[in-house]
Design a protein around this motif. Structure first.
Motif, PDB file in Angstrom:
ATOM      1  N   HIS A  10     -28.464  15.733 -58.369  1.00  0.00           N
ATOM      2  CA  HIS A  10     -28.202  16.376 -57.081  1.00  0.00           C
ATOM      3  C   HIS A  10     -26.769  16.895 -57.068  1.00  0.00           C
ATOM      4  CE1 HIS A  10     -31.750  15.426 -54.574  1.00  0.00           C
ATOM      5  NE2 HIS A  10     -31.858  14.372 -55.357  1.00  0.00           N
ATOM      6  N   GLY A  33     -29.579  16.920 -50.523  1.00  0.00           N
ATOM      7  CA  GLY A  33     -31.009  16.765 -50.756  1.00  0.00           C
ATOM      8  C   GLY A  33     -31.764  16.627 -49.453  1.00  0.00           C
ATOM      9  N   HIS A  34     -33.084  16.684 -49.547  1.00  0.00           N
ATOM     10  CA  HIS A  34     -33.952  16.578 -48.373  1.00  0.00           C
ATOM     11  C   HIS A  34     -33.899  15.173 -47.776  1.00  0.00           C
ATOM     12  CE1 HIS A  34     -37.233  17.660 -45.735  1.00  0.00           C
ATOM     13  NE2 HIS A  34     -37.943  16.631 -46.150  1.00  0.00           N
ATOM     14  N   SER A  35     -33.908  14.164 -48.649  1.00  0.00           N
ATOM     15  CA  SER A  35     -33.811  12.766 -48.201  1.00  0.00           C
ATOM     16  C   SER A  35     -32.329  12.384 -48.208  1.00  0.00           C
ATOM     17  CB  SER A  35     -34.612  11.863 -49.137  1.00  0.00           C
ATOM     18  OG  SER A  35     -34.021  11.859 -50.434  1.00  0.00           O
ATOM     19  N   ALA A  37     -30.851  11.743 -50.852  1.00  0.00           N
ATOM     20  CA  ALA A  37     -30.427  12.303 -52.147  1.00  0.00           C
ATOM     21  C   ALA A  37     -29.886  11.242 -53.106  1.00  0.00           C
ATOM     22  CB  ALA A  37     -29.427  13.440 -51.942  1.00  0.00           C
ATOM     23  N   HIS A  42     -34.046   7.824 -57.052  1.00  0.00           N
ATOM     24  CA  HIS A  42     -35.042   8.849 -57.363  1.00  0.00           C
ATOM     25  C   HIS A  42     -35.449   8.781 -58.838  1.00  0.00           C
ATOM     26  CE1 HIS A  42     -33.867  11.645 -53.756  1.00  0.00           C
ATOM     27  NE2 HIS A  42     -34.188  10.406 -53.394  1.00  0.00           N
ATOM     28  N   GLY A  58     -41.909  13.908 -56.136  1.00  0.00           N
ATOM     29  CA  GLY A  58     -42.213  15.153 -55.435  1.00  0.00           C
ATOM     30  C   GLY A  58     -43.679  15.229 -55.020  1.00  0.00           C
ATOM     31  N   ASP A  63     -40.746  17.409 -50.707  1.00  0.00           N
ATOM     32  CA  ASP A  63     -39.500  17.759 -50.019  1.00  0.00           C
ATOM     33  C   ASP A  63     -39.691  18.810 -48.930  1.00  0.00           C
ATOM     34  OD1 ASP A  63     -39.789  20.101 -51.459  1.00  0.00           O
ATOM     35  OD2 ASP A  63     -37.944  19.862 -52.608  1.00  0.00           O
ATOM     36  N   ASN A  64     -40.916  19.295 -48.767  1.00  0.00           N
ATOM     37  CA  ASN A  64     -41.179  20.212 -47.650  1.00  0.00           C
ATOM     38  C   ASN A  64     -41.870  19.493 -46.488  1.00  0.00           C
ATOM     39  OD1 ASN A  64     -43.665  19.832 -48.813  1.00  0.00           O
ATOM     40  ND2 ASN A  64     -44.097  22.006 -49.159  1.00  0.00           N
ATOM     41  N   TYR A  68     -39.996  13.141 -44.544  1.00  0.00           N
ATOM     42  CA  TYR A  68     -39.069  12.559 -45.520  1.00  0.00           C
ATOM     43  C   TYR A  68     -37.654  13.114 -45.398  1.00  0.00           C
ATOM     44  CZ  TYR A  68     -43.525  11.021 -47.229  1.00  0.00           C
ATOM     45  OH  TYR A  68     -44.773  10.466 -47.300  1.00  0.00           O
ATOM     46  N   GLU A  69     -37.415  13.936 -44.396  1.00  0.00           N
ATOM     47  CA  GLU A  69     -36.067  14.465 -44.191  1.00  0.00           C
ATOM     48  C   GLU A  69     -35.123  13.320 -43.843  1.00  0.00           C
ATOM     49  OE1 GLU A  69     -33.668  17.852 -41.639  1.00  0.00           O
ATOM     50  OE2 GLU A  69     -35.854  17.781 -41.553  1.00  0.00           O
ATOM     51  N   SER A  73     -34.094   6.268 -49.494  1.00  0.00           N
ATOM     52  CA  SER A  73     -34.800   6.214 -50.772  1.00  0.00           C
ATOM     53  C   SER A  73     -35.205   4.802 -51.169  1.00  0.00           C
ATOM     54  CB  SER A  73     -33.953   6.852 -51.869  1.00  0.00           C
ATOM     55  OG  SER A  73     -33.823   8.246 -51.625  1.00  0.00           O
TER      56      SER A  73
END
Length: 157
Positions: A10, A33-35, A37, A42, A58, A63-64, A68-69, A73
């Protein structure tokens, strides 16, 4: 026994917290990152999922997906461990290497190991976390990002 490898990277940016192995590390930058990061966690999750041939994070945590925003982790690692159990596996041991020029991570390694061991439900002796630099070379050496490699051994229950 089955073995898996995971890798994640990242970008470092201002205005984000730096979370590695579930531990917040005080520093001037954090990972984008989305989470949260957390590259260390990860890479570990990908190694565990890979060992069981269950895809990657993924696939499990897209990540969309807004759910999970900003996700923690370590909580996702708990879910990965549960998925392994559902498929008849348990964690044998894991070994993770974080690649970062700065900050120095040695003071946080024990806490990272404790958080990860707890999330996976294993003894501390089954979790190895190491940190290294790239001697100023490459994106991590230039302080542009942080990467992590992980290897995981899982066993059939």
């Amino acid at each position: 026994m089955r073995i898996g490898h995971g890798y994640d990277v990242h970008k470092l940016v201002e205005g984000r917290k730096l979370i590695l192995g579930g531990v917040e590390i005080p520093w001037e930058k954090g990972l984008l990152g989305h989470s949260d990061a957390d590259v260390l966690t990860h890479a570990l999750m990908d190694a565990l999922l890979g060992a069981a041939a269950l895809g990657d994070i993924g696939h499990l945590f897209p990540d969309n997906d807004p759910a999970y925003e900003g996700a923690d982790s370590v909580k996702l690692l708990e879910r990965v461990t549960a998925v392994l159990a559902e498929h008849g596996y348990r964690v044998g041991n894991v070994d993770v290497t974080v690649i970062a020029q700065r900050p120095k991570l040695a003071p946080y390694i024990t806490k990272m190991r404790e958080r990860l061991a707890q999330a996976m439900g294993v003894e501390l002796s089954r979790v190895s976390v190491k940190a290294t630099t790239e001697e100023g070379l490459g994106f991590s050496g230039e302080g542009l990002g942080i990467a992590a490699h992980a290897v995981a051994l899982i066993e059939e229950k």
